[in-house]
Design an enzyme around this catalytic site. Sequence first.
Site, PDB file in Angstrom:
ATOM      1  N   ALA B  90     -24.241 -12.708 -28.162  1.00 59.30           N
ATOM      2  CA  ALA B  90     -22.989 -12.564 -27.424  1.00 59.30           C
ATOM      3  C   ALA B  90     -23.079 -11.396 -26.464  1.00 59.30           C
ATOM      4  CB  ALA B  90     -21.837 -12.342 -28.393  1.00 59.30           C
ATOM      5  N   ASP B  91     -22.623 -11.608 -25.236  1.00 58.84           N
ATOM      6  CA  ASP B  91     -22.499 -10.479 -24.320  1.00 58.84           C
ATOM      7  C   ASP B  91     -21.029 -10.072 -24.259  1.00 58.84           C
ATOM      8  OD1 ASP B  91     -22.869 -12.498 -21.262  1.00 58.84           O
ATOM      9  OD2 ASP B  91     -21.256 -12.376 -22.745  1.00 58.84           O
ATOM     10  N   SER B  92     -20.701  -9.147 -23.359  1.00 59.21           N
ATOM     11  CA  SER B  92     -19.330  -8.630 -23.352  1.00 59.21           C
ATOM     12  C   SER B  92     -18.327  -9.713 -22.968  1.00 59.21           C
ATOM     13  CB  SER B  92     -19.210  -7.420 -22.433  1.00 59.21           C
ATOM     14  OG  SER B  92     -19.787  -7.708 -21.185  1.00 59.21           O
TER      15      SER B  92
END
Lengths: 297, 158
Positions: B90-92
Amino acid sequence: MRISVMSQMQRSFSIDLPSLIPLQLPSRRYTHLWYVIPDEVKSTSLLKRYSQLLSQTEKDGVDQMRGDELKKNALLARTLVRTTVARYQTNKAFDPRSLMFKKNVYGKPEVDWQNCNNQPLHFNISHTDSLIACGVTVHAPVGIDVEDKERKIKHDVLAFAKRFYSADEVNFLATIRDPEAQRKEFIKLWTLKEAYVKALGKGFSAAPFNTFTIQSIPGTEEGYSLCKTSEVTADPLEETKKCNGEWKFALLELADSHYAAVCIEDDQANEGAPMRVIVRKTIPFVEDQLISERIFL
Amino acid sequence: MASLSTTSLSFKAPSIQSTTTRIYQVLRKASSFQSISFGRFQSSKRLRLQISCAAKPETVQKVSDIVKEQLALSADTALTAESKFSALGADSLDTVEIVMALEEKFDISVEETDAQNITTIQEAADLIEDLVQKKPAACSIVELEKVMFYQRCISSLV
């Protein structure tokens, strides 16, 4: 007996790392943007060499990732940072393994120069599933963010923007009729806003997304500026906006597949001067390819 | 179904407050009662029990389901409360989308700065429980019965 032979082999293997081609530090106002395409790095022996560069903490971080692709990308990200920073050191035989990293008090990764103070180099990295990028500047903190152009978000674009972006940005997005064009502008704004927060280096609480607006500079194709809204007052009409040139932005496309935003703090000495970005694609220890040099006003 | 353990209670507390504080401590050490967690026990002249109606394992499961959907993980991906979003890829932007989905699912509102600071499934579940607790309680009958049971216990010991 066998164990010592193995460790001997490992030692000679690690001494056998090819040397890195050194680089000249960027000039002020320049950002050097390096990127790696994970799909282009297939050699397992090369990946093994990369893993030898990492610190134990970094190796643990790679191991924590769930799945081979995520592990590989995490390995490439650390490799890109270590090799890139190492290449800018004046000592031509600088070993990328000797670099130490730390986080600033807000969690932003930095080089730990270990008592060699006043080092001018700043870096920042960002990655997606299919591209890893590292930006390097001197004397100015830098933030970069990359995003797949085709990135679909699960929520409605405007609903998301209303929740997280500033009012002006929501208004801007609302004027775009075509949903695909609207999604693209949303993603571009996301990368620009992320790049700013990362350049600021004080964590998200220092700059909540809805307290600042990034907008195109009229009359320029790709110029962007930052306006900060003041403290939220009871009367929204009283909100004042402070738009200044302290932060410079560049938005580019990489490999036809990604948006990349670069944000640097405008050096006092260079106030108003344009920002330049030199983009290079790389495979560490293997090859560099100059992609472009662009000016952003 | 929770039950009081057979720990003997002996105390010389002169006031109701310290009595009930001790009972609170004993009950906590007693056999686990997962569906009720006592909130911070406030020492005040009146007895007050805060009830949380969200069971922790349930919350963790719901968060896991949302995370799997957002990150397009296969249904059989093993997730635990300690699973880190970043380790799952997951990224931001993903994190923010997960928070939005959690807000919709649990009918809560998450501060933006809290949203960006969630890094594991447990942290998300804890934040949700915290926010849900602060809402006016919408408890089931079963939960209310349990509350009344404990109130009777406490008042009978005094």
